[in-house]
Design an enzyme around this catalytic site. Structure first.
Site, PDB file in Angstrom:
ATOM      1  N   LYS A 134      -3.198  -0.497   6.526  1.00  0.00           N
ATOM      2  CA  LYS A 134      -2.661  -0.960   5.139  1.00  0.00           C
ATOM      3  C   LYS A 134      -1.758   0.309   4.598  1.00  0.00           C
ATOM      4  O   LYS A 134      -1.921   1.398   5.050  1.00  0.00           O
ATOM      5  CB  LYS A 134      -4.187  -0.630   4.238  1.00  0.00           C
ATOM      6  CG  LYS A 134      -4.150  -0.705   2.453  1.00  0.00           C
ATOM      7  CD  LYS A 134      -5.590  -0.584   2.303  1.00  0.00           C
ATOM      8  CE  LYS A 134      -5.604  -0.787   0.592  1.00  0.00           C
ATOM      9  NZ  LYS A 134      -6.969  -0.935   0.360  1.00  0.00           N
ATOM     10  N   SER A 179      -8.340  -4.648  -2.496  1.00  0.00           N
ATOM     11  CA  SER A 179      -7.056  -4.523  -2.497  1.00  0.00           C
ATOM     12  C   SER A 179      -6.411  -4.499  -1.231  1.00  0.00           C
ATOM     13  O   SER A 179      -5.038  -4.662  -1.068  1.00  0.00           O
ATOM     14  CB  SER A 179      -6.784  -3.196  -3.022  1.00  0.00           C
ATOM     15  OG  SER A 179      -7.328  -2.191  -2.135  1.00  0.00           O
ATOM     16  N   SER A 231     -12.780  -2.850  -1.447  1.00  0.00           N
ATOM     17  CA  SER A 231     -11.271  -3.319  -1.050  1.00  0.00           C
ATOM     18  C   SER A 231     -11.263  -3.673   0.334  1.00  0.00           C
ATOM     19  O   SER A 231     -10.104  -4.387   0.811  1.00  0.00           O
ATOM     20  CB  SER A 231     -10.296  -2.211  -1.359  1.00  0.00           C
ATOM     21  OG  SER A 231     -10.115  -2.312  -2.686  1.00  0.00           O
TER      22      SER A 231
END
Ligand code: GLN
Length: 483
Positions: free
Chosen positions: A78, A153, A177
């Site tokens: 990420k 996310s 997330s």
């Protein structure tokens, strides 16, 4: 070559000389290039470095030299976790050209076991969001249906693992997330206990509640990653020194004789019909494996969304105060600007969701409103923790669907922050109380969209949690991703 193999299979096949790391990586990049125009999981690719590393590992294997436990496993990261020499943008214009000069601790650990980072993946700007639509680089799409959101996310992490662009991904979970994209993309995602995994090198959003967590296609792969990334880190003094657990061992211990609490407030009203029926099926499966399921009421969670968004926004407003486009930032001429005017001009370049959170956070921390909002939210957090402590005196694990709803269409809720915030209702409790939680893919809806089931355990009981998750995984057979 099957790019959909598990981490365990990848290691075994490379070790046995059945596949070469170079060939696997070359085919991985071929697939990435083929499907990225539809999915858009990646912000930055690391192909040149990755291919050199792959060749090097093959050479070492041939020469019978020592190779790390991951044998060149392709991993995506990420883009709010620092990797030396790669851009770390947080999907924000503010960090568009920021190249990290150092590795996060989790990256150092994975690299030392010969993992190969294939690239950095998309997220909602600074990890604020539940759909990956709030990215400066545009949305990621769900591999199960590209008109739908992949969750967020860590949507780039979920989509890249689900669509076989890599075997494992690292995400971050502040309020769900890791688990939301795991559920929406039909993969497994773990939020570890607060303090189990170092946050050094994770760009802070709300540091009192967030953790880095792995996403993979199989529970056993999650255990392998946790074995590597967990542990005390002198660079993050919120990490704890626990004895080595060996998460990947005895995963098939089963759930017979285990007590599982079904969370009343997260399995009743407000659930999508298909999510509700999948949850009931999961409960029946676990019962047929010998688990005893009882209802557990956690009434404080009725205020959890308000408490979470108050605390997370307060911490975000403080953490993001450092982005002034002076120490780092995009190219913007400051000629003719007075200092304050310059700062306010450049900070208007944050996206709408981040701006909303910073304003809300500054408001709830302001002298006149601190007691009314921030302090109250902290009290709710304490109440939730104490109800969780009571629950784990009665049960081994807790269960509920990860998301109350099915994945929805891109654009459908982007202008309705309250609706988006409410979709986090089942995930944020683990963050506010610090406990570990995992999302396991359980069913595909009639419309072809994934449904994940969440299990939660007491702090540092990841072993028990993974055993429960493994039992659930083995109880169901899912179809393959259509892309
Ligand atoms: N959807 C939640 C938020 O927007 C969770 C995000 C996260 O876990 N990083 O804050």
């Amino acid at each position: 070559m099957n790019l959909g193999i598990s981490a365990t299979e990848f290691i075994a096949q490379v070790k046995a000389g059945m596949i070469s790391v170079e060939e696997f990586l070359a085919q991985t990049f071929e697939r990435i290039k083929k499907i990225e125009p539809q999915i858009h999981a990646f912000i930055t690719l690391n192909e040149n470095v990755a291919m050199v590393q792959a060749k090097d590992i093959d050479k070492k294997i041939k020469a019978k030299e020592k190779v790390g436990a991951f044998f060149g496993m392709p991993i995506s990261v990420k883009d709010n976790i620092c990797v030396e020499g790669l851009r770390t943008t947080c999907a924000s214009k503010m960090l568009d050209n920021f190249v990290s000069p150092y590795d996060a601790t989790v990256i150092t650990k994975l690299k030392s076991e010969d993992s190969i980072i294939v690239g950095k993946v998309n997220l909602d700007e600074f990890a604020m969001g539940s759909t990956t639509e709030f990215s400066y680089f545009g949305p990621t799409r769900n591999p199960w249906n590209t008109e739908y959101v992949p969750g967020g996310s860590s949507g780039g992490s979920g989509a890249s693992v689900s669509s076989m662009e890599c075997i494992i991904s690292l995400g971050s979970d502040t309020g769900g997330s890791v688990r939301s994209p795991a559920s929406f993309c039909s993969v497994v995602g773990l939020k570890p206990t607060y303090g189990l995994v170092s946050r050094y090198g994770l760009i802070s959003y709300s540091n009192s509640i967030e953790q880095i967590g792995p996403i993979a296609r199989r529970v056993e792969d999650i255990a392998l990653v946790l074995d590597i990334i967990s542990g005390e880190d002198p660079r993050d003094n919120t990490t704890v020194s626990n004895k080595t657990v060996g998460y990947a061992k005895d995963l098939n211990a089963g759930v017979s004789g285990k007590k599982i609490g079904i969370i009343k407030q997260m399995t009743g009203e407000g659930l999508d019909k298909e999510v509700s029926s999948a949850t009931n099926k999961a409960i029946s499966k676990l019962q047929s494996l010998g688990a005893q399921c009882i209802e557990i009421s956690l009434d404080a969670v009725e205020h959890s969304v308000e408490a979470y968004y108050t605390i997370a926004s307060a911490e975000a407003s403080s953490n993001l105060a450092r982005y002034d486009n002076i120490r780092y930032g995009f190219d913007y001429s400051n000629e003719g600007f007075e200092f304050k005017a310059y700062i306010s001009k450049v900070r208007s370049n944050f996206g709408p969701e981040v701006t909303r959170r910073m304003l809300l956070g500054a408001f709830v921390l302001s002298a006149g409103y601190y007691g009314k909002y921030y302090l109250k939210a902290q009290k709710v957090r304490t109440m939730i923790k104490s109800q969780i402590d009571d629950a784990f005196k009665k049960v081994d694990l807790l269960l509920c669907p990860t998301m109350p709803i099915l994945p929805f269409k891109i654009g459908e809720k982007v202008d309705d922050p309250l609706k988006l915030y409410l979709s986090d209702i089942n995930t944020i409790t683990a963050n506010l109380s610090g406990i570990p939680a995992i999302s396991v893919p359980f069913e595909i809806s009639n419309s072809g969209l994934p449904i994940g089931i969440q299990l939660l355990a007491n702090s540092f009981e990841e072993k028990k949690l993974l055993q429960g998750a493994y039992a659930l995984q083995e109880s169901t057979k899912l179809q393959e991703v259509p892309i």
